[in-house]
Design a protein around this motif. Structure first.
Motif, mmCIF file in Angstrom:
data_model
loop_
_atom_site.group_PDB
_atom_site.id
_atom_site.type_symbol
_atom_site.label_atom_id
_atom_site.label_comp_id
_atom_site.label_asym_id
_atom_site.label_seq_id
_atom_site.Cartn_x
_atom_site.Cartn_y
_atom_site.Cartn_z
ATOM 1 N N ARG A 340 1.042 -0.640 0.237
ATOM 2 C CA ARG A 340 0.443 0.253 0.183
ATOM 3 C C ARG A 340 0.344 0.996 0.038
ATOM 4 N NH1 ARG A 340 -3.659 1.251 5.169
ATOM 5 N NH2 ARG A 340 -1.022 1.782 5.902
ATOM 6 N N ASP A 341 1.958 1.549 0.936
ATOM 7 C CA ASP A 341 2.779 2.693 0.572
ATOM 8 C C ASP A 341 3.668 2.697 0.200
ATOM 9 O OD1 ASP A 341 1.207 3.377 3.122
ATOM 10 O OD2 ASP A 341 2.526 2.491 4.885
ATOM 11 N N ALA A 342 4.491 1.467 -0.332
ATOM 12 C CA ALA A 342 4.753 1.177 -1.464
ATOM 13 C C ALA A 342 4.605 1.495 -2.423
ATOM 14 C CB ALA A 342 5.551 0.097 -1.803
ATOM 15 N N THR A 343 3.170 1.721 -3.106
ATOM 16 C CA THR A 343 2.601 2.225 -4.362
ATOM 17 C C THR A 343 1.486 3.707 -3.687
ATOM 18 O OG1 THR A 343 2.009 -0.311 -4.670
ATOM 19 C CG2 THR A 343 0.644 1.325 -5.030
ATOM 20 N N CYS A 344 1.395 3.906 -2.844
ATOM 21 C CA CYS A 344 0.345 5.025 -2.607
ATOM 22 C C CYS A 344 1.131 6.065 -2.150
ATOM 23 C CB CYS A 344 -0.746 4.404 -2.188
ATOM 24 S SG CYS A 344 -1.256 3.337 -3.223
ATOM 25 N N TRP A 345 1.724 7.431 -2.261
ATOM 26 C CA TRP A 345 2.129 7.806 -1.458
ATOM 27 C C TRP A 345 1.371 9.241 -1.179
ATOM 28 C CZ3 TRP A 345 4.904 12.623 -3.684
ATOM 29 C CH2 TRP A 345 4.645 13.724 -2.288
ATOM 30 N N ASN A 346 1.017 9.721 0.215
ATOM 31 C CA ASN A 346 -0.048 9.466 0.861
ATOM 32 C C ASN A 346 0.775 11.483 0.972
ATOM 33 O OD1 ASN A 346 -2.147 11.517 2.093
ATOM 34 N ND2 ASN A 346 -2.444 8.917 3.552
ATOM 35 N N ALA A 347 0.629 12.606 0.042
ATOM 36 C CA ALA A 347 1.378 14.011 0.003
ATOM 37 C C ALA A 347 0.660 14.356 0.236
ATOM 38 C CB ALA A 347 1.646 14.116 -1.545
ATOM 39 N N GLN A 348 -0.457 14.361 0.546
ATOM 40 C CA GLN A 348 -1.879 15.083 1.832
ATOM 41 C C GLN A 348 -1.175 15.198 3.324
ATOM 42 O OE1 GLN A 348 -3.353 18.022 0.695
ATOM 43 N NE2 GLN A 348 -3.151 18.454 2.803
ATOM 44 N N ALA A 349 -1.001 13.622 3.244
ATOM 45 C CA ALA A 349 -0.596 13.547 4.704
ATOM 46 C C ALA A 349 1.142 13.793 5.028
ATOM 47 C CB ALA A 349 -0.921 11.946 5.154
ATOM 48 N N ALA A 350 1.496 13.533 4.598
ATOM 49 C CA ALA A 350 3.058 14.571 4.013
ATOM 50 C C ALA A 350 3.338 16.388 4.623
ATOM 51 C CB ALA A 350 3.733 14.296 3.544
ATOM 52 N N ILE A 351 2.495 17.156 4.109
ATOM 53 C CA ILE A 351 2.353 18.285 4.216
ATOM 54 C C ILE A 351 1.208 18.651 5.050
ATOM 55 C CG2 ILE A 351 0.908 20.071 3.637
ATOM 56 C CD1 ILE A 351 2.438 19.978 1.452
ATOM 57 N N ASP A 352 0.471 17.684 6.117
ATOM 58 C CA ASP A 352 -0.122 18.110 7.458
ATOM 59 C C ASP A 352 0.928 18.139 8.536
ATOM 60 O OD1 ASP A 352 -2.621 18.699 5.809
ATOM 61 O OD2 ASP A 352 -3.690 16.650 6.048
ATOM 62 N N ALA A 353 1.589 17.194 8.689
ATOM 63 C CA ALA A 353 2.358 16.239 9.235
ATOM 64 C C ALA A 353 3.412 17.443 9.368
ATOM 65 C CB ALA A 353 2.915 15.300 9.181
ATOM 66 N N HIS A 354 3.666 18.019 8.480
ATOM 67 C CA HIS A 354 4.723 18.874 8.355
ATOM 68 C C HIS A 354 4.600 20.279 9.192
ATOM 69 C CE1 HIS A 354 8.186 21.775 6.758
ATOM 70 N NE2 HIS A 354 7.292 22.573 7.149
ATOM 71 N N ASN A 355 3.136 20.450 8.437
ATOM 72 C CA ASN A 355 2.439 21.746 8.994
ATOM 73 C C ASN A 355 2.150 21.393 10.650
ATOM 74 O OD1 ASN A 355 3.106 22.818 6.983
ATOM 75 N ND2 ASN A 355 0.762 22.796 5.729
ATOM 76 N N ALA A 356 2.109 20.767 10.921
ATOM 77 C CA ALA A 356 1.614 20.216 12.667
ATOM 78 C C ALA A 356 2.735 20.489 13.406
ATOM 79 C CB ALA A 356 0.810 19.199 12.527
ATOM 80 N N PRO A 359 4.514 25.197 12.899
ATOM 81 C CA PRO A 359 3.715 25.938 13.145
ATOM 82 C C PRO A 359 3.829 27.407 12.183
ATOM 83 C CG PRO A 359 3.830 25.685 15.084
ATOM 84 C CD PRO A 359 4.676 24.731 13.977
ATOM 85 N N THR A 360 5.567 27.938 12.359
ATOM 86 C CA THR A 360 6.190 28.762 11.573
ATOM 87 C C THR A 360 6.359 28.363 10.330
ATOM 88 O OG1 THR A 360 8.043 28.868 12.482
ATOM 89 C CG2 THR A 360 6.478 30.089 13.758
#
Length: 516
Positions: A340-356, A359-360
């Motif tokens: 699953r993760d080797a096929t489908c990269w969750n880009a939105q989750a990566a952005i969300d994790a970075h932003n969390a 915060p600045t």
């Protein structure tokens, strides 16, 4: 060096075969340079022509002014990926294909041209071998012929699967450059007979040595044979196809990598799981906007990565936002399925994790048409994978295109046994693939289970669409979606794309358009 450049220029010019029915040549008269007829009479120069026959394999991702990566051109008509891009007019031919409304004036003619360019170059080698006579040993002659006939079958396989009823020839055309259009069934008989001849010659090794990685092998011809026979549903040849799959398995020269995600990393190109790949490289790569056919890398990672992605974030670089993975594809995998993760990269989750965590320093990317937040990790633009290029970073990624893997050998064997082609442990073959993915629950070797496993194993690798057609599942699976993107249902007359109108026109009334 001057002479070599002259001959290569002639080869490149002759490669621009725009159709099965016309070709253009660079005509040069020179009292100092050697002619093609005299040049291609030595073993070394025949080898140059053999290498040139491989070149069109590299072009399908971007050539003739179009982006036509052969694996994605299959998958966009299936049920795992959307098209993406800016909107429905961006790479519009793709959108039309996905909705089963392709038109002759807007269809992937670049792939047609690339394929016939490959056919032409393969035919050239056979012609040159006739000129060379005793200058080439019988062993080398068989080796070169086996390579280019296999390649010619591969190029015709692309044409046959996408267009079906095509101009077919094994000797290059002369003026007025018209070839007979064969039915899809006639094309099948020609290419499978050619491939059987290659196999009978026993001129290819089961696996090449490292210096020859990229050349076709006996294992590759076996896989191509099984693909063609199974797509044709030619039960009379299933037993032979099974024999070939079991010969690959029994050779012990191929096996599954322990970690599925490692299959698509540069370090494992031509690893023990790889049976055939198309080579791309970033080292000193010079593919450019002015020279799309230059040696070097691939544009595929740029195509399938998120638009305006902040480079380096989560180990990825930006792309153009095509072919986002459907949410349903991600959800089809079990939580413990490592594919699953080797096929489908969750880009939105990566952005969300970075932003969390920052915060600045908030990041985002441009969510283009049909964006789901998921992208094809197998071929995504991973930071550093184009570091060695010397022309344009977007065009020169080092991701080899995987064509045949050992996991497909196992699943082919399982399916053929289940279809009654011969004896063997179909369940064991099926569950070897599942266990590598981290799945401990064994499944019975039914046709549906095997096709489902192929679905999970080969997302983004150009297998799914053809599986749906050959198993009769296309009409029930390829139906309108709930988003309004696909509004048409696949039907039998959609099996073959419209022949490009430019080819119909060039054929002077000798080509019949497909009933699409």
């Amino acid at each position: 060096m001057k002479r070599y450049k002259y001959i290569v220029a002639s080869l490149i010019a002759s490669a621009f075969l725009a159709t099965g029915c016309s070709e253009s040549f660079l005509e040069v008269s020179s009292p100092t340079d050697e002619t093609i007829n005299s040049y291609f009479t030595t073993d070394a120069h025949i080898q140059e022509a053999v290498v040139a026959a491989y070149d069109p394999l590299h072009w399908s991702d971007w050539a003739m002014g179009e982006y036509n990566p052969v694996t994605l051109m299959s998958d966009i008509m299936a049920d795992d990926l959307w098209i993406g891009g800016q909107d429905r007019t961006d790479n519009q031919a793709w959108h039309l294909m996905m909705n089963f409304e392709a038109i002759p004036t807007n269809v992937i003619k670049g792939l047609w041209t690339v394929s016939y360019s490959g056919v032409k170059r393969c035919n050239d080698v056979i012609t040159y071998l006739g000129w060379a006579g005793d200058n080439v040993t019988e062993e080398n002659r068989k080796y070169y012929e086996a390579q280019v006939i296999t390649l010619r079958v591969l190029y015709y396989n692309w044409l046959w699967k996408f267009w079906g009823n095509i101009p077919y020839y094994n000797t290059n055309l002369t003026s007025p450059y018209l070839a007979e259009q064969l039915s899809a069934d006639q094309v099948y008989e020609n290419i499978i007979t050619d491939l059987e001849g290659v196999i009978a010659s026993n001129a290819l090794p089961m696996k090449e040595k490292v210096d020859n990685y990229g050349r076709v092998t006996k294992a590759m011809t076996y896989m191509l044979y099984a693909e063609i026979v199974m797509y044709q549903n030619d039960e009379s040849r299933y037993g032979k196809a099974l024999q070939y799959m079991q010969e690959i398995i029994g050779s012990t020269q191929y096996d599954l990598l322990e970690n599925y995600a490692d299959v698509f990393k540069e370090a494992n190109e031509w690893g023990k799981e790889s049976i055939f790949e198309v080579n791309y490289k970033d080292d000193d790569a010079i593919r450019s906007w002015d020279g799309p056919l230059n040696a070097g890398g691939t544009v595929l990672p740029t195509l399938v990565s998120p638009h305006t992605w902040p480079n380096g974030t989560d180990g990825h670089d930006e792309g153009w936002g095509f072919c986002p993975v459907r949410l349903e594809t991600y959800e089809r995998y079990a939580n413990n399925d490592t594919r699953r993760d080797a096929t489908c990269w969750n880009a939105q989750a990566a952005i969300d994790a970075h932003n969390a965590a920052n915060p600045t320093n908030q990041l985002t990317y441009n969510h283009r048409y049909q964006d789901t937040g998921f992208f094809l990790e197998k071929y995504a633009a991973h930071t550093g994978d184009n570091a060695g290029q010397k022309a344009d970073a977007q065009l020169n990624w080092n991701n080899n295109l995987r064509i045949y893997r050992f996991s497909e050998t196992l699943l082919n064997a399982a399916e053929l046994i289940t279809r009654g082609a011969g004896s063997g442990d179909a369940k064991e073959y099926l569950n070897r693939v599942r266990k590598r993915a981290g799945l401990t629950t064994e499944k019975e070797a039914t046709i549906d289970n095997i096709i489902d496993e192929r679905h999970l194993e080969f997302v983004g690798e150009g297998k799914r669409y053809w599986d749906l057609i050959r198993t009769g599942k296309a009409t029930s699976v390829l139906v309108p979606d709930g988003y309004g993107y696909r509004t048409n249902t696949w039907s039998a007359n959609k099996k073959h794309l419209p022949i490009p109108q430019s080819e119909i026109d060039a054929a002077q009334g000798t080509l019949t358009q497909n009933n699409y």
